[in-house]
Design a protein around this motif. Structure first.
Motif, PDB file in Angstrom:
ATOM      1  N   GLU A  54      -6.207  -2.348   7.152  1.00 22.75           N
ATOM      2  CA  GLU A  54      -5.206  -2.988   6.293  1.00 22.75           C
ATOM      3  C   GLU A  54      -4.518  -1.959   5.406  1.00 22.75           C
ATOM      4  OE1 GLU A  54      -7.261  -5.980   4.127  1.00 22.75           O
ATOM      5  OE2 GLU A  54      -7.683  -7.136   5.941  1.00 22.75           O
ATOM      6  N   ALA A  55      -5.356  -1.103   4.777  1.00 19.57           N
ATOM      7  CA  ALA A  55      -4.804  -0.154   3.810  1.00 19.57           C
ATOM      8  C   ALA A  55      -3.834   0.807   4.471  1.00 19.57           C
ATOM      9  CB  ALA A  55      -5.936   0.609   3.136  1.00 19.57           C
ATOM     10  N   LYS A  56      -4.119   1.188   5.707  1.00 18.37           N
ATOM     11  CA  LYS A  56      -3.224   2.111   6.401  1.00 18.37           C
ATOM     12  C   LYS A  56      -1.860   1.484   6.616  1.00 18.37           C
ATOM     13  CE  LYS A  56      -5.823   5.760   7.714  1.00 18.37           C
ATOM     14  NZ  LYS A  56      -5.508   7.169   7.804  1.00 18.37           N
ATOM     15  N   ARG A  57      -1.880   0.216   6.969  1.00 18.91           N
ATOM     16  CA  ARG A  57      -0.599  -0.460   7.180  1.00 18.91           C
ATOM     17  C   ARG A  57       0.159  -0.616   5.859  1.00 18.91           C
ATOM     18  NH1 ARG A  57      -1.145  -1.833  12.475  1.00 18.91           N
ATOM     19  NH2 ARG A  57      -3.341  -1.820  12.989  1.00 18.91           N
ATOM     20  N   LYS A  58      -0.604  -0.927   4.818  1.00 19.62           N
ATOM     21  CA  LYS A  58       0.018  -1.070   3.506  1.00 19.62           C
ATOM     22  C   LYS A  58       0.636   0.267   3.082  1.00 19.62           C
ATOM     23  CE  LYS A  58      -1.275  -2.025  -1.272  1.00 19.62           C
ATOM     24  NZ  LYS A  58      -2.431  -1.945  -2.154  1.00 19.62           N
ATOM     25  N   MET A  59      -0.116   1.343   3.358  1.00 24.85           N
ATOM     26  CA  MET A  59       0.374   2.669   2.998  1.00 24.85           C
ATOM     27  C   MET A  59       1.729   2.938   3.664  1.00 24.85           C
ATOM     28  SD  MET A  59      -1.233   6.269   4.044  1.00 24.85           S
ATOM     29  CE  MET A  59      -0.684   6.043   5.717  1.00 24.85           C
ATOM     30  N   GLY A  60       1.855   2.532   4.913  1.00 22.57           N
ATOM     31  CA  GLY A  60       3.116   2.727   5.622  1.00 22.57           C
ATOM     32  C   GLY A  60       4.277   2.116   4.837  1.00 22.57           C
ATOM     33  N   ARG A  61       4.069   0.894   4.364  1.00 25.11           N
ATOM     34  CA  ARG A  61       5.146   0.213   3.624  1.00 25.11           C
ATOM     35  C   ARG A  61       5.397   0.901   2.295  1.00 25.11           C
ATOM     36  NH1 ARG A  61       2.190  -4.198   5.258  1.00 25.11           N
ATOM     37  NH2 ARG A  61       1.397  -4.600   3.172  1.00 25.11           N
ATOM     38  N   VAL A  62       4.317   1.214   1.584  1.00 31.38           N
ATOM     39  CA  VAL A  62       4.469   1.803   0.255  1.00 31.38           C
ATOM     40  C   VAL A  62       5.209   3.131   0.329  1.00 31.38           C
ATOM     41  CG1 VAL A  62       3.197   2.829  -1.647  1.00 31.38           C
ATOM     42  CG2 VAL A  62       2.466   0.653  -0.726  1.00 31.38           C
TER      43      VAL A  62
ATOM     44  N   PRO B  95     -12.848  17.736   1.722  1.00 32.76           N
ATOM     45  CA  PRO B  95     -11.925  16.749   1.167  1.00 32.76           C
ATOM     46  C   PRO B  95     -11.570  15.704   2.221  1.00 32.76           C
ATOM     47  CG  PRO B  95     -10.749  18.743   1.716  1.00 32.76           C
ATOM     48  CD  PRO B  95     -12.200  19.031   1.939  1.00 32.76           C
ATOM     49  N   SER B  96     -11.188  14.573   1.736  1.00 35.57           N
ATOM     50  CA  SER B  96     -10.846  13.517   2.663  1.00 35.57           C
ATOM     51  C   SER B  96      -9.406  13.719   3.137  1.00 35.57           C
ATOM     52  CB  SER B  96     -11.052  12.198   1.934  1.00 35.57           C
ATOM     53  OG  SER B  96     -10.067  11.307   2.230  1.00 35.57           O
ATOM     54  N   LEU B  97      -9.194  13.581   4.413  1.00 33.86           N
ATOM     55  CA  LEU B  97      -7.903  13.917   5.016  1.00 33.86           C
ATOM     56  C   LEU B  97      -7.121  12.639   5.295  1.00 33.86           C
ATOM     57  CD1 LEU B  97      -6.146  16.176   6.379  1.00 33.86           C
ATOM     58  CD2 LEU B  97      -7.312  15.584   8.475  1.00 33.86           C
ATOM     59  N   LEU B  98      -5.911  12.586   4.759  1.00 33.29           N
ATOM     60  CA  LEU B  98      -5.094  11.390   4.939  1.00 33.29           C
ATOM     61  C   LEU B  98      -3.783  11.767   5.610  1.00 33.29           C
ATOM     62  CD1 LEU B  98      -5.064   9.174   1.758  1.00 33.29           C
ATOM     63  CD2 LEU B  98      -5.928   8.645   4.003  1.00 33.29           C
ATOM     64  N   GLU B  99      -3.467  11.051   6.643  1.00 34.99           N
ATOM     65  CA  GLU B  99      -2.169  11.273   7.269  1.00 34.99           C
ATOM     66  C   GLU B  99      -1.181  10.280   6.681  1.00 34.99           C
ATOM     67  OE1 GLU B  99      -2.268  11.472  11.530  1.00 34.99           O
ATOM     68  OE2 GLU B  99      -4.241  12.403  11.466  1.00 34.99           O
ATOM     69  N   ILE B 100      -0.086  10.797   6.156  1.00 33.13           N
ATOM     70  CA  ILE B 100       0.884   9.899   5.529  1.00 33.13           C
ATOM     71  C   ILE B 100       2.200   9.975   6.294  1.00 33.13           C
ATOM     72  CG2 ILE B 100      -0.154  10.051   3.245  1.00 33.13           C
ATOM     73  CD1 ILE B 100       2.021  12.065   2.519  1.00 33.13           C
TER      74      ILE B 100
END
Lengths: 259, 124
Positions: A54-62, B95-100
């Motif tokens: 869920e959070a990943k999808r939310k991140m996309g929008r944000v 560290p935690s890796l986040l793909e944005i």
């Protein structure tokens, strides 16, 4: 009986039998506990996995909204934008994270928490000429976006750690279930059979010994009887005595009773 | 695996590897940090199409392995794609890796290395 079966190298004694039995009991208790731990962790893990999704999808929008607000800033300022200016004025982080711990069935899961340090922003002068309001708004949007990201990062860290821990716990559960318990059982079986074998051996030996003793005693008795007879009946002829020896032995009881 | 507290106690910064817009935005939120001179190190890297992959890899390694004060590393997904093998091989907790996502490249959950594992666990 032994050798082929996987068992521990112990001597077949009653003491080690007792040890093995308590070990088996311990292994079973440990297996139950670990199994329960693994289930609790797996439940948590599934929960986290769903929340990550869920959070990943939310991140996309944000992030999309945040990118749009940055576009507004570039539009307001015009020209080259503010990227260069911002990158050059960076000095010290205002938004940092601290780590808290959460305990799930004996596993410490770190949780990030973002916080603002005191002091003015490095970008107080940014957008002073024009577009100041847009810059402020953009900053707020991005701050919120980063907070979402921090939240997601906590989930992800928990995910990675839990994944690892569950693997370790399951490995232990399986090791106990498929290696330690069967091996201990085999050892107990082996010790029992060895002890039985020893018992039979001992019994047989005792019988042998007592049989031998009986025979020896009987022979002794014969000799003694013969000697007695020779002593008491001195007039008996030697030849006759030797011939009738067997008779004498057979009728001894009768004679004694009569005598 | 009980991590010692020292493994993450001092980690308090976020790091960014991204294109100019993403880095600008995140820096605007106030995560940027430059360590004290003489060896002033930035906790961000701006990647443009001309940046070499080796530079990205070196920065990635520095953020993930050398620096012990970074808690979260943000990386644009299209940049993560350029060093995909490194990103996929990375499976540390800290560290935690986040793909944005970035402005020009919408977020694609199919590519994310964590999402891959999530989906694998759900058996899809």
């Amino acid at each position: 009986m032994s050798g082929a079966a996987d068992r521990e190298p112990v001597f077949a004694t009653r003491q080690s039998l007792g040890l093995m039995k308590s070990k088996l009991k311990g292994a079973q208790v440990g297996h139950d506990l670990l199994k329960r731990k693994s289930e609790a962790l797996t439940k948590r893990f599934r929960d986290i996995t769903r929340r990550i999704d869920e959070a990943k999808r939310k991140m996309g929008r944000v992030m999309q909204i945040a990118a749009f607000s940055l576009a507004e800033v570039s539009y307001a300022i015009g020209g080259a934008g503010i990227g260069y200016q911002i990158q050059e004025s960076v000095k010290s982080a205002k938004l940092r994270v601290r780590t808290k711990q959460e305990n799930v069935s004996g596993v410490f899961l770190p949780q990030f928490e973002s916080f603002q340090t005191e002091g003015g922003s490095d970008f107080a002068m940014t957008g002073l000429g024009k577009g100041g309001q847009q810059v402020q708004r953009c900053r707020e949007t991005y701050t919120r976006a980063v907070e979402t990201l921090v939240e997601l990062a906590s989930l992800q860290t928990a995910f990675v750690i839990l994944d690892e821990v569950i693997k370790v716990v399951n490995r232990r559960v399986n090791a106990i279930e498929h290696v330690i318990i069967p091996r201990t059982e085999n050892t107990i079986k082996y010790i029992n059979s060895e002890l039985d074998e020893l018992d039979r051996e001992e019994f047989f030996r005792l019988k042998k010994v007592s049989g031998k003793k009986e025979r020896a005693a009987a022979a002794e008795e014969v000799k003694r009887q013969a000697a007695n007879k020779a002593g008491t009946d001195k007039e008996n002829e030697i030849d006759e005595h030797s011939v009738e020896r067997h008779d004498v032995l057979g009728d001894q009881d009768n004679e004694d009773v009569i005598f | 695996m009980a991590l010692p507290q020292s493994a993450y106690k001092d980690r308090q910064f976020l790091a960014v590897i991204g294109d100019e817009d993403s880095v600008t935005g995140v820096l605007l939120a106030g995560v940027g940090h430059v360590t004290d001179p003489p060896d002033s190190q930035k906790n961000y890297l701006v990647v443009d199409p001309k940046t070499e992959n080796s530079t990205i890899e070196a920065t990635f390694d520095r953020f993930t392995k050398e620096r012990k004060d970074i808690a979260i590393l943000l990386i644009n997904q299209h940049i993560a794609d350029r060093i995909r093998h490194r990103v996929d091989a990375y499976n540390e907790a800290f560290p935690s890796l986040l793909e944005i996502p970035s402005k020009d490249h919408p977020y694609d959950p199919e590519k994310d290395s964590v999402m891959k594992r999530v989906r694998k666990l759900f058996g899809e």
